[in-house]
Enzyme design. Sequence first.
Site, PDB file in Angstrom:
ATOM      1  CB  THR A 150      11.136  -9.788 -12.503  1.00  0.00           C
ATOM      2  OG1 THR A 150      12.116  -9.634 -13.530  1.00  0.00           O
ATOM      3  CG2 THR A 150      10.609 -11.216 -12.513  1.00  0.00           C
TER       4      THR A 150
ATOM      5  CB  ALA B 199      -0.940   0.001   1.198  1.00  0.00           C
ATOM      6  CB  THR B 200       4.088   2.236   1.561  1.00  0.00           C
ATOM      7  OG1 THR B 200       3.662   2.084   2.914  1.00  0.00           O
ATOM      8  CG2 THR B 200       5.038   3.421   1.464  1.00  0.00           C
TER       9      THR B 200
ATOM     10  CB  ALA C 129      -1.005  -9.208   0.210  1.00  0.00           C
TER      11      ALA C 129
ATOM     12  CD  GLN D   3      -5.069  -1.321   9.264  1.00  0.00           C
ATOM     13  OE1 GLN D   3      -5.756  -2.268   9.616  1.00  0.00           O
ATOM     14  NE2 GLN D   3      -3.755  -1.287   9.452  1.00  0.00           N
TER      15      GLN D   3
ATOM     16  CB  CYS E  87       4.874   3.247   9.759  1.00  0.00           C
ATOM     17  SG  CYS E  87       4.124   2.153   8.542  1.00  0.00           S
TER      18      CYS E  87
END
Length: 376
Positions: A242, A71-72, A201, A180, A327
């Site tokens: 990749t 997500a970041t 994920a 979230q 974080c």
Amino acid sequence: MSVYLDCNATTPMDSAVQSTILRFMAEEFGNSGSRTHEYGNRAKVAVQKARDQVAEAIGADRNEVIFTSGATESNNLAILGLAPFGERSGRRHIISTEIEHKAVLEPLENLQRLGFDVTLVAPEPGGYVNPDTLRLALRPDTLLVSVMHVNNETGVMQPLDEICSLLVDHPAYLHVDAAQGFGKATAQLRNRRIDLIGLTAHKIYGPKGVGALIARRRGFDRPPLAPLMFGGGQEHGMRPGTLPVPLIVGFGLAAELADKGAGRWHEKCLAYRSQMLRGLASLNPELNGDQGRVLPNTVSLSIPGLDSEAFMLATKGLIAVSNGSACTSQSYQPSHVLIAMGLGRDRVSSTVRLSWCHLTPPTDWDEVVAALKRVL
């Protein structure tokens, strides 16, 4: 061993997801970009299936799914990727909120340094943003509105449906950090007025290191994003490199399982929440955020007379909790979210976050309370 109550930081991995990832690491190890043999073709098919699984779970088209590292990165791509278009079009105003994750606030700070005008809207005391406050901040040159789905510290859901209605006749792009809420309260995210959605994920029982940006078309037009990296042309040229096939396949399966299991998991989380609040009742905990808007897997609370560090030390070996976002918790700083909500410094410094999931085992709350009373 302590009961893990930090699922907003990361969740345990689903056993079926783990097995699938291991198979694609050990057996189906082909590069999805290799088109000259069956190993590459099978990897390509697996990635496409995962793309479909994520798209189905959130109500998107497969071509609107851009796989990222999490997500970041997705949030950075959404926010920073719009900047060149904003400069070309003369739309250099951005609206966001004071309670966003650092994965949104720090890219916005970078745009401020580049000359963009950023308005950060304060939340209501209950931890949610008032749509009328956003409406008053809108300008003709507003390029982007960025509002999170669910706050990672308080579990408070933001009024996305009302915000979508507010923006129906405004051209601003709407970005939602859904790290979230995806897989727990996904219905709001299916609103087609949301242009850009950051997903990960590892909050839905999948692997760390993979996520997605949902970039919805308006008609036939993709959001005018510029890539942040170059080299290879993968993911529609938006995210070269990749593809990590095992992680992507694991993400796809996790998204499908979350979509199918959300209702059952919701009930389990509600039951655990009730047991927890009953167990802690004798300590008179103070709950942060509008409890009518929180997801059932999160409680932000403080115990009068007990700071968060003492809480965590007293319960070490019993429960594993945090006193802020993962974080920033390596070097504790007062929560910018709780401060923005208007809570006093003492309340902020005494707050801990407990977050659980459908896999969380029963907890001996009598033992937890006894440990806390010894330090009160």
